[in-house]
Design an enzyme around this catalytic site. Structure first.
Site, PDB file in Angstrom:
ATOM      1  N   LYS A 176      -5.831  -0.076   0.526  1.00  0.00           N
ATOM      2  CA  LYS A 176      -5.008  -0.196   1.878  1.00  0.00           C
ATOM      3  C   LYS A 176      -5.196  -1.592   2.355  1.00  0.00           C
ATOM      4  O   LYS A 176      -6.022  -2.536   1.922  1.00  0.00           O
ATOM      5  CB  LYS A 176      -5.983   0.921   2.903  1.00  0.00           C
ATOM      6  N   LYS A 236     -16.719   0.523  -0.363  1.00  0.00           N
ATOM      7  CA  LYS A 236     -17.392  -0.834   0.158  1.00  0.00           C
ATOM      8  C   LYS A 236     -18.550  -1.382  -0.637  1.00  0.00           C
ATOM      9  O   LYS A 236     -18.995  -2.410  -0.392  1.00  0.00           O
ATOM     10  CB  LYS A 236     -17.577  -0.782   1.553  1.00  0.00           C
ATOM     11  N   LYS A 278      -8.490  -6.227   6.854  1.00  0.00           N
ATOM     12  CA  LYS A 278      -8.684  -7.522   7.162  1.00  0.00           C
ATOM     13  C   LYS A 278      -9.644  -8.352   6.693  1.00  0.00           C
ATOM     14  O   LYS A 278      -9.481  -9.656   6.571  1.00  0.00           O
ATOM     15  CB  LYS A 278      -8.920  -7.404   8.902  1.00  0.00           C
TER      16      LYS A 278
END
Ligand code: TYM
Length: 332
Positions: free
Chosen positions: A195, A113, A198
């Site tokens: 993965k 991230k 959203k």
């Protein structure tokens, strides 16, 4: 007698995905009868990356409606918003002071991230400590999550063990991850090495729980596969493997059965079948969701969260009190 306490949460950083459903929510619904369950909406976690305030507020309410639409029963589960229980942030601070920079630096989710951010915030680095606080605050026995959260569960266990042994007292229950065999790792439809998420900037990469039938089928038709044209559950065909995984986790068929079902049939028909199966599975969820959206349900929704926060706060207060005492804070 219930078998133990379950706790889990999802970040309201967008509309939930098929990954959130198959990896987490669906399993929450399955265990609500057997365990004492607490499920929250992790808004404090969502702000570890920039959020638009209006969207965050809306997505929090929408997340609750998606929980309910997927079948979580508010009379059987404690459902609440993380920021409504201030003890999460307070315990996180105490745990921050019992966690090492080195262990947080090893978190793979932080590495992934932080690469996508221009200015990486301290909160993103500390994120697993807040997650540990969420879990330890309620003395959870089991935490149902997808595979991507396994490492965060490990560090939660390490933090809890360390705190207990530093102070020579069983203050925290050591929680266990509950990861289902199928659906625990749903990959992006555009890049099957990543993965499904959203917050993926490419909407074709994920299925949102609220995508309509045509959109779902279109996304599956455009899903990345390969040129082998053989429906095989193999690491050499990650795109196809992901589609088999999705199909089998919804239908309950084993990957081998799926391979047989589509033997000699081209990718076109296979993708269509997966798309239709997913659309069929999401249809009743969407129907319930849009019913809940009606303005007359506003009060009902607020009440669920109000009651949830009251029950959660009661439990959280007990643990925090013990932690403050154990840590050596002078009481009022
Ligand atoms: P979040 O919001 O990223 O995801 C929520 C849940 O969905 C699972 N999940 C997936 N499962 C399978 N395939 C996928 N592609 C996929 N994407 C997400 C996640 O594993 C998770 O179970 N840190 C957590 C939220 C959290 C939490 C907690 C969870 C905060 N505190 C305490 C449990 C206990 C997160 O970001 O989940």
């Amino acid at each position: 007698m219930k078998k133990g306490l379950i706790l889990s949460g999802i970040q309201p950083s967008g509309i939930l995905t098929l990954g959130n459903y198959l990896g987490a929510l669906r399993n929450w619904v399955d265990i609500q009868e057997e365990y004492e369950c607490m499920y929250f909406i992790a808004d404090l976690h969502a702000i570890t990356v920039p959020q638009d305030p209006k969207e965050l507020r809306e997505n929090t309410k929408k997340a609750l409606m998606q929980y309910l639409a997927c079948g979580l029963d508010p009379s059987k589960n404690v459902i609440f918003v993380q920021s409504h229980v201030h003890e999460h942030a307070e315990l996180a601070w105490v745990l921050d002071c019992n966690t090492y920079m080195g262990e947080l630096s090893r978190m793979t989710q932080f590495k992934d991230k932080s690469q996508k951010q221009v200015n990486v915030r301290v909160g993103l680095f500390n994120y697993p400590v807040l997650m540990a606080a969420d879990i330890l605050l309620y003395q959870a026995d089991f935490v149902p999550v997808g595979e991507d959260q396994r490492q965060h569960l490990e560090i939660t266990r390490d933090i809890a063990r360390r705190y207990n042994s530093t102070y020579g007292k069983q203050v925290f229950t050591i929680p266990e991850a509950f990861i289902s065999e199928t659906g625990a790792k749903i990959m992006s439809l555009k890049d099957p090495e990543k993965k499904m998420s959203k917050s993926d900037p490419n909407p074709l990469a994920f299925i949102s729980l609220l995508d309509d039938r045509d959109t779902i089928i279109k996304k599956f038709k455009k899903a990345t596969t390969d040129s082998m044209n053989e429906v095989r559950f193999s690491d050499e065909q990650l795109g196809v493997k992901n589609l088999i995984n999705i199909y089998s986790s919804i239908t309950g068929k084993t990957p081998l059965e799926v391979e047989r079902e589509f033997e000699g049939i081209g990718y076109g028909k296979f993708k269509m079948a997966v798309g239709e199966t997913v659309a069929d599975a999401l249809e009743p969820i969407q129907k319930k969701y849009y019913e809940l959206e009606a303005p007359e349900n506003e009060e009902y929704i607020k009440n669920i969260l109000k009651q949830g926060a009251e029950i959660a706060s009661g439990k959280a207060r007990e643990t925090l009190k013990e932690v403050y005492e154990t840590t050596g804070f002078y009481s009022k």
